[in-house]
Every structure is written in C-alpha cells, then in structure tokens.
Design an enzyme around this catalytic site. Sequence first.
Site, short mmCIF file in Angstrom:
data_model
loop_
_atom_site.label_atom_id
_atom_site.label_comp_id
_atom_site.label_asym_id
_atom_site.label_seq_id
_atom_site.Cartn_x
_atom_site.Cartn_y
_atom_site.Cartn_z
N ALA A 1 28.52 57.55 24.08
CA ALA A 1 28.21 56.85 25.33
C ALA A 1 28.17 57.85 26.48
CB ALA A 1 29.27 55.78 25.58
N CYS A 2 27.75 57.40 27.64
CA CYS A 2 27.62 58.24 28.83
C CYS A 2 28.85 59.10 29.06
CB CYS A 2 27.39 57.35 30.06
SG CYS A 2 27.35 58.24 31.60
N PRO A 3 28.75 60.39 29.33
CA PRO A 3 27.53 61.18 29.51
C PRO A 3 27.07 61.89 28.23
CG PRO A 3 29.41 62.47 30.19
CD PRO A 3 29.95 61.19 29.60
N GLY A 4 27.48 61.37 27.07
CA GLY A 4 27.16 62.00 25.79
C GLY A 4 25.67 62.22 25.53
N ASP B 1 22.99 53.47 24.50
CA ASP B 1 23.59 53.30 25.82
C ASP B 1 22.47 52.99 26.81
OD1 ASP B 1 25.93 53.69 27.56
OD2 ASP B 1 24.79 55.39 28.34
#
Lengths: 83, 188
Positions: free
Chosen positions: A21-24, A48
């Site tokens: 998920a963010c910022p992944g 996401d």
Amino acid sequence: MTQEELNALTVAKSVDARGTACPGPLLEAKKAIGGVGANEVMEVLSADEGTKVDIPKWCTKQGHEFLGTIEENGYFKIYLRKK
Amino acid sequence: MSNTTEPTPAQLLEQLEALKQRVAQLESGRKDQLSIAVVSGDLDKVLAAFVISIAAAAMDTQVKLFFSFWSLAALRDARKKAKGKDFISKMFGMMLPKGTGQLKLSNMNMAGMGPMMIKHLMRKQNVMSLEQMLKEAAELGIEITVCEMSAGLMGFRKEEFIDYPNLRMAGAATFVAEAGESSMQLFI
C-alpha cells in the site's frame, strides 16, 4: 489513450505492486524505472486506489508520459512511457 | 523600409542577458528538497513523516529529516545500552519508548491496545511497517539529523541510536540552513 490502445501496448516492464500500500507502489515504480529503456512502456499493477492518482503526478515530476489506467477486478493497471 | 516592430540584435542581446540573470537567480533559489522537523514521538506522526519522506524520495526529491525532542525515542536501538548515565538520564531512558516498537499513538492508545490494532491493520492492508520504512529510507538516502541539544536533555547518547547510514548529530542552525534551501518544509 483508449482502453483498447492501452491493452495493445507492448509492455517492456511490468511491476506488480499489489502486495503493498501507499507509498509502496510509488517506491516499486521508482526502483523499476531504471531498468526500462527510453520510450519503452512500463506497467504498474496496484490494488491501492491512491496509486491511480499518484502515478500521474510522479510522471509529471519525473518527466515520463502517463498513458492511462485500466481498471481490473480489484486492482488497477497503470501505464506510462519512460522519457 | 524596415519593420519597426522587429527587435534589433542589441535589444535581443539585452533580453538574453536579462533572461540569463533570471535563470541564475532561480537556480540559486530553492532546491528540489524536503525538510521535515520531526518533533512528535507518536507512532502515527512518525509514520506520517516516513510515508511523506519515502513518497518524496521516490520522486527523486532530496529528503532531510531533523529529529528533535520526543521523536528521538523512535531512533533508539532497543538492543543498545549506554553506560555512565546520571540518575535523571536513566529515568528518561526508562520512561520513554525504546525504539519504533514501543511508540504510542497520539489518539486511541488505550494502554497499548491501539498500536497493536493499528499494526495489525497495517499488516493486513500491506502497509509497510515503520521498521521497513526506516530500511527503505536508508536505501533511498534519506538523511536523518538528530538534534544534539534534545538528545543531551534526555540523556541519549549517539551510541544508543539505530544503525542508520545517514545519521548525524547537529544543531537547530543546521535545520534552519537546510530548510531555507528546501522547496518544502514541514513540522510534524
């Protein structure tokens, strides 16, 4: 680009960031873009929803061309051309 | 007859000179750099600092974090100990969280239930843990500056902090100087 045009693109690199998920997803995109040649297309898969908005912004900043998004069942396929 | 609206070479040169000066001004101005003063030591706030930093670094923005006061607890290494501390420093050391694993939430902490629940949700929704974020931050070259004065106040020594490649001790002037060069400055 239309959905058909996006589907017909030759993808040089596909990044599956659905497990993060963010910022992944952004980080995965950054790590992968180095291995893509100029004018080649990279595809980012993300579950996401924020990535759909973030990747175009990332493209603007980095100077890549954002091509469009295809919505799949439960995830997004985001396309960009490296500049 | 010559067209009177056509600029003369001299005028063009003048304009070019003006443009050169303007570009030089812009270049010496603010860099593509993010400076954050991280003062809070709450799990949620430290997480926010790292999410924003990693997003910025993924966009090739240089990131400089200045850790001060309560946030220092997040940088303590749970496995490390420092000897020769006075009584007050020992008390601070005992009462403050020892590393990322012990941070509290600013809201809904509920004696530790809150952080447990948040960490569970983060795992479930594939959000990187704070420990993973620190690792990524290190690889992305995000710089951490520890406020020497607040470390001194709380009795923290450099040898107690985590092994992080770009960690240094400095004072507030360092933050001010670097934040002045940054196009973005945040306070968390």
